[in-house]
Scaffold this active site. Structure first.
Site, mmCIF file in Angstrom:
data_model
loop_
_atom_site.group_PDB
_atom_site.id
_atom_site.type_symbol
_atom_site.label_atom_id
_atom_site.label_comp_id
_atom_site.label_asym_id
_atom_site.label_seq_id
_atom_site.Cartn_x
_atom_site.Cartn_y
_atom_site.Cartn_z
ATOM 1 N N HIS A 135 0.875 -1.246 -0.090
ATOM 2 C CA HIS A 135 0.408 -0.120 -0.162
ATOM 3 C C HIS A 135 1.136 0.948 0.409
ATOM 4 O O HIS A 135 0.981 2.170 1.317
ATOM 5 C CB HIS A 135 -1.169 -0.418 1.092
ATOM 6 C CG HIS A 135 -1.911 0.959 1.222
ATOM 7 N ND1 HIS A 135 -2.535 2.199 0.043
ATOM 8 C CD2 HIS A 135 -2.950 1.126 2.642
ATOM 9 C CE1 HIS A 135 -3.836 2.111 0.200
ATOM 10 N NE2 HIS A 135 -3.780 2.522 1.939
ATOM 11 N N GLN A 138 0.193 4.787 1.466
ATOM 12 C CA GLN A 138 -0.723 5.247 2.431
ATOM 13 C C GLN A 138 0.964 5.869 2.785
ATOM 14 O O GLN A 138 1.384 6.711 4.744
ATOM 15 C CB GLN A 138 -0.950 4.036 3.292
ATOM 16 C CG GLN A 138 -1.362 3.856 4.159
ATOM 17 C CD GLN A 138 -2.498 4.984 5.103
ATOM 18 O OE1 GLN A 138 -3.389 4.670 4.502
ATOM 19 N NE2 GLN A 138 -1.966 5.589 6.020
ATOM 20 N N ASP A 231 -3.415 -2.010 12.218
ATOM 21 C CA ASP A 231 -4.540 -2.199 11.233
ATOM 22 C C ASP A 231 -5.383 -2.823 11.364
ATOM 23 O O ASP A 231 -5.316 -4.000 12.196
ATOM 24 C CB ASP A 231 -3.375 -3.005 9.939
ATOM 25 C CG ASP A 231 -3.925 -2.586 8.354
ATOM 26 O OD1 ASP A 231 -5.491 -1.610 8.562
ATOM 27 O OD2 ASP A 231 -3.792 -3.862 7.602
ATOM 28 N N CYS A 272 -3.867 3.357 9.580
ATOM 29 C CA CYS A 272 -4.404 3.603 8.142
ATOM 30 C C CYS A 272 -5.914 4.107 7.543
ATOM 31 O O CYS A 272 -5.999 4.552 6.941
ATOM 32 C CB CYS A 272 -3.283 2.510 7.151
ATOM 33 S SG CYS A 272 -4.337 0.802 7.296
ATOM 34 N N ARG A 317 -3.010 11.664 2.951
ATOM 35 C CA ARG A 317 -3.139 10.270 2.141
ATOM 36 C C ARG A 317 -3.366 11.643 0.801
ATOM 37 O O ARG A 317 -3.125 11.699 -0.497
ATOM 38 C CB ARG A 317 -4.049 10.267 2.009
ATOM 39 C CG ARG A 317 -4.451 8.840 3.240
ATOM 40 C CD ARG A 317 -3.713 7.929 3.176
ATOM 41 N NE ARG A 317 -3.761 8.032 2.087
ATOM 42 C CZ ARG A 317 -4.105 6.006 1.494
ATOM 43 N NH1 ARG A 317 -5.277 5.832 2.262
ATOM 44 N NH2 ARG A 317 -4.154 5.906 0.036
#
Ligand code: CP
Ligand code: NVA
Length: 330
Positions: A135, A138, A231, A272, A317
């Site tokens: 990812h 991120q 996460d 995240c 982001r």
């Protein structure tokens, strides 16, 4: 050394040097300042991008859309139900069609090879908006947030608790290795990252001055951490049946007050998102009913505490994705 990322794909952090990552962070800061000051920055007017989402998203999709609009780009969104990709048209053909129409392609979905294949055939920059393995967008938001909070990145102690072999665990380990942080995966052995990737990160960390550690011991893994990161326990695309075993494996790795107290004095909490920190979601409520736990990877107390920087991360982001779009398309 001057950095030029024009035409480059953004598929995984492993493909980027520390200098290139720093350059993207500088660019992100400039865009954040411009946005805050209300300064127009539609520098890419006349270009178009397409966003392919095979999995759901709030932050990534909105970041690409808002960043694209701010830069003056035309933005097309395609979800699994509204394109031929995969079902009636191969990735190779999709890439060659979209590459003729668009200046860049974002992909969120399953295997890393899909986004790598898109990049191979599209002949325009391809950006990875999350795969099962990585990812990368991120990571830029997380680095920017860390720098904003500590005034530096290098040398900080970073602890990731949870499923350390998912897209977030992998990406954070690589990112910490590249940028000279001391990375700890604090997880049960069954969820340690892939050995080959660990070895690769150890080599990278040797160069950057960082380090890689894997431990099952929560006290050892969190003592002195500047950053505690977690996460969700079950990622998109995993079958529902894994909840049972994952909860058993990870419930003692929940980020709670005790964990934060064991960390460094001014430690921050990162995630995240989305997060199961209460029962105000359909899945959160179902899990509470079935397994009797009302908070999962992080307690509501930590999530809502002053140490939590999760909404700064979410905002970042957009600024960092804007930097990637600009740097690769300008
Ligand atoms: N963090 C993140 O990628 O969020 P979304 O799934 O909402 O895009
Ligand atoms: N590991 C999570 C990350 C979500 C941003 C998932 O893949 O669902």
């Amino acid at each position: 050394m001057s950095v030029n990322l024009r035409g480059k794909n953004f598929l995984k952090i492993l493909d980027y040097s520390a200098d290139e990552i720093r350059y993207l962070l500088e660019l992100s800061k400039n865009f954040k300042n411009m946005k805050r000051a209300g300064v127009r920055h539609d520098f890419l007017k006349g270009k178009n991008i397409v966003l392919l989402f095979e999995k759901t998203s709030t932050r990534t999709r909105c970041s690409f859309e808002v960043a694209g609009n701010d830069l003056g780009l035309g933005v097309t969104y395609l979800d699994p139900g509204s394109s031929q990709m995969g079902k009636k048209e191969s990735i190779k053909d999709t890439a060659r069609v979209l590459g003729r129409m668009y200046d860049g392609i974002e992909y969120r979905g399953y295997s890393q090879w899909i986004v790598e294949d898109l990049a191979k055939y599209a002949k325009v920059p391809v950006w990875n908006g999350l795969t099962d393995d990585f990812h990368p967008t991120q990571m830029l938001a997380d680095l920017l947030t860390i720098e904003e909070k500590f005034g530096r990145i290098e040398g900080l102690n970073f602890t990731y608790m949870g499923d350390a072999r998912n897209n977030m665990g992998n990406s954070l380990m690589v990112t910490c290795a590249k940028m000279g942080l001391n990375f700890t995966a604090c997880a049960p052995k069954e969820l340690f990252p892939d050995e080959k990737l660990v070895k690769e990160c150890e080599m990278i960390a040797k160069e950057s001055g960082g380090s890689i550690r894997l431990t099952e011991d929560i006290e050892e893994g969190t003592t002195g951490a500047h950053i505690i990161y977690t996460d969700i326990w079950v990622s998109m695309g995993e079958p529902e049946e894994v909840w049972d075993s994952r909860i058993k494996l990870l419930k003692s790795y929940q980020v709670n007050k005790k964990v934060m107290e064991n960390a460094a004095k001014h430690a921050i909490f990162m995630h995240c998102l989305p997060s199961f920190h209460d029962t105000n979601t359909t899945i959160g409520a179902q899990i509470a009913e079935k397994f009797g736990i009302r908070e999962m990877e992080v307690t509501d107390e930590v999530f809502e505490s002053a140490q939590s920087v999760v909404f700064d991360e979410a905002e970042n982001r957009m600024h960092t994705i804007k930097a990637v779009l600009y740097a690769t398309l300008c």
